[in-house]
Design a protein around this motif. Structure first.
Motif, PDB file in Angstrom:
ATOM      1  N   VAL A  67      36.731  24.607  50.090  1.00 24.57           N
ATOM      2  CA  VAL A  67      35.798  25.601  49.572  1.00 24.57           C
ATOM      3  C   VAL A  67      36.567  26.912  49.520  1.00 24.57           C
ATOM      4  CG1 VAL A  67      33.562  26.744  49.822  1.00 24.57           C
ATOM      5  CG2 VAL A  67      33.861  24.396  50.657  1.00 24.57           C
ATOM      6  N   GLU A  68      36.556  27.553  48.375  1.00 22.59           N
ATOM      7  CA  GLU A  68      37.277  28.819  48.188  1.00 22.59           C
ATOM      8  C   GLU A  68      36.307  29.856  47.660  1.00 22.59           C
ATOM      9  OE1 GLU A  68      39.428  31.374  48.815  1.00 22.59           O
ATOM     10  OE2 GLU A  68      40.868  29.717  48.823  1.00 22.59           O
ATOM     11  N   GLU A  69      36.624  31.113  47.911  1.00 22.63           N
ATOM     12  CA  GLU A  69      35.783  32.192  47.403  1.00 22.63           C
ATOM     13  C   GLU A  69      36.560  33.027  46.391  1.00 22.63           C
ATOM     14  OE1 GLU A  69      34.501  35.099  50.227  1.00 22.63           O
ATOM     15  OE2 GLU A  69      36.507  35.507  50.930  1.00 22.63           O
ATOM     16  N   ALA A  70      35.808  33.675  45.531  1.00 17.65           N
ATOM     17  CA  ALA A  70      36.387  34.574  44.541  1.00 17.65           C
ATOM     18  C   ALA A  70      35.798  35.955  44.774  1.00 17.65           C
ATOM     19  CB  ALA A  70      36.057  34.091  43.136  1.00 17.65           C
ATOM     20  N   THR A  71      36.662  36.942  44.884  1.00 18.60           N
ATOM     21  CA  THR A  71      36.185  38.311  45.028  1.00 18.60           C
ATOM     22  C   THR A  71      36.168  38.946  43.646  1.00 18.60           C
ATOM     23  OG1 THR A  71      38.423  39.040  45.547  1.00 18.60           O
ATOM     24  CG2 THR A  71      37.006  38.525  47.417  1.00 18.60           C
ATOM     25  N   GLU A  72      36.062  40.236  43.579  1.00 12.82           N
ATOM     26  CA  GLU A  72      35.892  40.896  42.287  1.00 12.82           C
ATOM     27  C   GLU A  72      37.110  40.793  41.369  1.00 12.82           C
ATOM     28  OE1 GLU A  72      32.982  41.841  41.045  1.00 12.82           O
ATOM     29  OE2 GLU A  72      32.211  41.064  42.921  1.00 12.82           O
ATOM     30  N   GLU A  73      38.192  40.156  41.823  1.00 12.39           N
ATOM     31  CA  GLU A  73      39.304  39.906  40.905  1.00 12.39           C
ATOM     32  C   GLU A  73      38.863  38.993  39.775  1.00 12.39           C
ATOM     33  OE1 GLU A  73      39.983  36.440  43.880  1.00 12.39           O
ATOM     34  OE2 GLU A  73      39.499  38.543  44.107  1.00 12.39           O
ATOM     35  N   LEU A  74      37.696  38.401  39.914  1.00 11.74           N
ATOM     36  CA  LEU A  74      37.221  37.510  38.862  1.00 11.74           C
ATOM     37  C   LEU A  74      37.010  38.242  37.541  1.00 11.74           C
ATOM     38  CD1 LEU A  74      33.822  37.502  38.295  1.00 11.74           C
ATOM     39  CD2 LEU A  74      33.925  36.834  40.662  1.00 11.74           C
ATOM     40  N   MET A  75      36.750  39.539  37.564  1.00 12.15           N
ATOM     41  CA  MET A  75      36.583  40.270  36.306  1.00 12.15           C
ATOM     42  C   MET A  75      37.907  40.397  35.557  1.00 12.15           C
ATOM     43  SD  MET A  75      33.392  40.650  36.022  1.00 12.15           S
ATOM     44  CE  MET A  75      33.222  41.792  34.662  1.00 12.15           C
ATOM     45  N   ASP A  76      39.019  40.535  36.288  1.00  8.20           N
ATOM     46  CA  ASP A  76      40.328  40.522  35.635  1.00  8.20           C
ATOM     47  C   ASP A  76      40.610  39.129  35.072  1.00  8.20           C
ATOM     48  OD1 ASP A  76      40.939  43.218  36.123  1.00  8.20           O
ATOM     49  OD2 ASP A  76      41.810  42.761  38.084  1.00  8.20           O
ATOM     50  N   ALA A  77      40.201  38.098  35.804  1.00  9.62           N
ATOM     51  CA  ALA A  77      40.356  36.724  35.313  1.00  9.62           C
ATOM     52  C   ALA A  77      39.531  36.511  34.049  1.00  9.62           C
ATOM     53  CB  ALA A  77      39.957  35.723  36.396  1.00  9.62           C
ATOM     54  N   MET A  78      38.350  37.151  33.997  1.00 10.69           N
ATOM     55  CA  MET A  78      37.510  37.062  32.800  1.00 10.69           C
ATOM     56  C   MET A  78      38.268  37.606  31.593  1.00 10.69           C
ATOM     57  SD  MET A  78      34.249  39.331  31.640  1.00 10.69           S
ATOM     58  CE  MET A  78      35.361  40.716  31.603  1.00 10.69           C
ATOM     59  N   ALA A  79      38.854  38.786  31.755  1.00 14.50           N
ATOM     60  CA  ALA A  79      39.578  39.403  30.639  1.00 14.50           C
ATOM     61  C   ALA A  79      40.766  38.540  30.228  1.00 14.50           C
ATOM     62  CB  ALA A  79      40.033  40.805  31.029  1.00 14.50           C
ATOM     63  N   GLN A  80      41.459  37.977  31.199  1.00 19.72           N
ATOM     64  CA  GLN A  80      42.609  37.118  30.888  1.00 19.72           C
ATOM     65  C   GLN A  80      42.156  35.865  30.146  1.00 19.72           C
ATOM     66  OE1 GLN A  80      44.860  35.886  34.315  1.00 19.72           O
ATOM     67  NE2 GLN A  80      46.559  35.182  33.075  1.00 19.72           N
ATOM     68  N   ALA A  81      41.097  35.222  30.628  1.00 18.69           N
ATOM     69  CA  ALA A  81      40.589  34.014  29.963  1.00 18.69           C
ATOM     70  C   ALA A  81      40.051  34.339  28.574  1.00 18.69           C
ATOM     71  CB  ALA A  81      39.511  33.365  30.822  1.00 18.69           C
ATOM     72  N   ASP A  82      39.316  35.438  28.474  1.00 16.50           N
ATOM     73  CA  ASP A  82      38.773  35.828  27.172  1.00 16.50           C
ATOM     74  C   ASP A  82      39.880  36.099  26.166  1.00 16.50           C
ATOM     75  OD1 ASP A  82      36.218  35.541  28.163  1.00 16.50           O
ATOM     76  OD2 ASP A  82      35.770  37.691  28.220  1.00 16.50           O
ATOM     77  N   SER A  83      41.013  36.617  26.634  1.00  7.76           N
ATOM     78  CA  SER A  83      42.119  36.921  25.711  1.00  7.76           C
ATOM     79  C   SER A  83      42.705  35.661  25.087  1.00  7.76           C
ATOM     80  CB  SER A  83      43.213  37.730  26.416  1.00  7.76           C
ATOM     81  OG  SER A  83      43.950  36.905  27.308  1.00  7.76           O
ATOM     82  N   THR A  84      42.416  34.490  25.673  1.00 10.12           N
ATOM     83  CA  THR A  84      42.869  33.229  25.099  1.00 10.12           C
ATOM     84  C   THR A  84      41.849  32.645  24.134  1.00 10.12           C
ATOM     85  OG1 THR A  84      41.886  31.778  26.766  1.00 10.12           O
ATOM     86  CG2 THR A  84      44.066  32.710  27.267  1.00 10.12           C
TER      87      THR A  84
END
Length: 173
Positions: A67-84
């Motif tokens: 079980v892993e947690e995601a902190t607010e770095e997920l918004m940067d991951a959103m931008a990275q994923a969206d850029s693809t």
């Protein structure tokens, strides 16, 4: 059961991901399955004694789960994923962020095959995307923000902006 029946030769490893602000399963996992508390405003998991928690723990234990947690770095991951071109939802971002953390730490190897379940489309969460790219989220760097540009609603104006953008990204020879 599939392994016992000979249908598969091994059991896949299960990874559960939770957002840091709504992470009772993650905290339970980190406590060595000793102390479950669901004190969160996330109403879907706000139950102090979820009906299926025993099944979840059983499944995780029987497949060497994590079980892993995601902190607010997920918004940067959103931008990275969206850029693809993915344009994913915030729920899927929790899973992708956890995957990245586990990959970066070596828990999931470079050649390991992984599946991330996407639960919704990014169009359900446009406000958070607009706020991120406009750098309007307090206490967040928005490192991958792609600042919005206002464009008149006509074909030529849109094409002019796209041409300007593409030319700025073209390699310089």
């Amino acid at each position: 059961m599939c392994k016992e029946l000979g249908l598969v030769d091994r059991i896949s490893r299960l990874v559960c991901a939770q957002a840091a602000n709504a992470n009772p399963l993650y905290l339970y996992y980190k406590s060595g399955w000793k102390d479950f508390k669901a004190n969160t405003t996330a109403s879907a998991i706000q139950i102090g004694d979820p009906v299926l928690i025993d099944r979840v723990v059983y499944a995780l234990k029987n497949c060497d789960g994590i079980v892993e947690e995601a902190t607010e770095e997920l918004m940067d991951a959103m931008a990275q994923a969206d850029s693809t071109g993915m344009f994913i939802c915030l729920h899927t971002l929790v899973a992708l962020t956890a995957l990245k953390k586990l990959r970066d730490s070596g828990v999931i190897g470079k050649t390991d095959r992984t599946v991330v379940v996407s639960m919704a489309h990014g169009l359900k969460f446009t406000k958070s995307k607009i706020d991120y790219h406009s750098k309007e989220i307090k206490h967040m760097a928005c490192r991958m923000a792609n600042l919005p540009e206002n464009v008149r609603a006509d074909f030529r104006s849109v094409m002019d902006v796209l041409k300007k953008y593409l030319l700025s990204k073209a390699p310089k020879y």
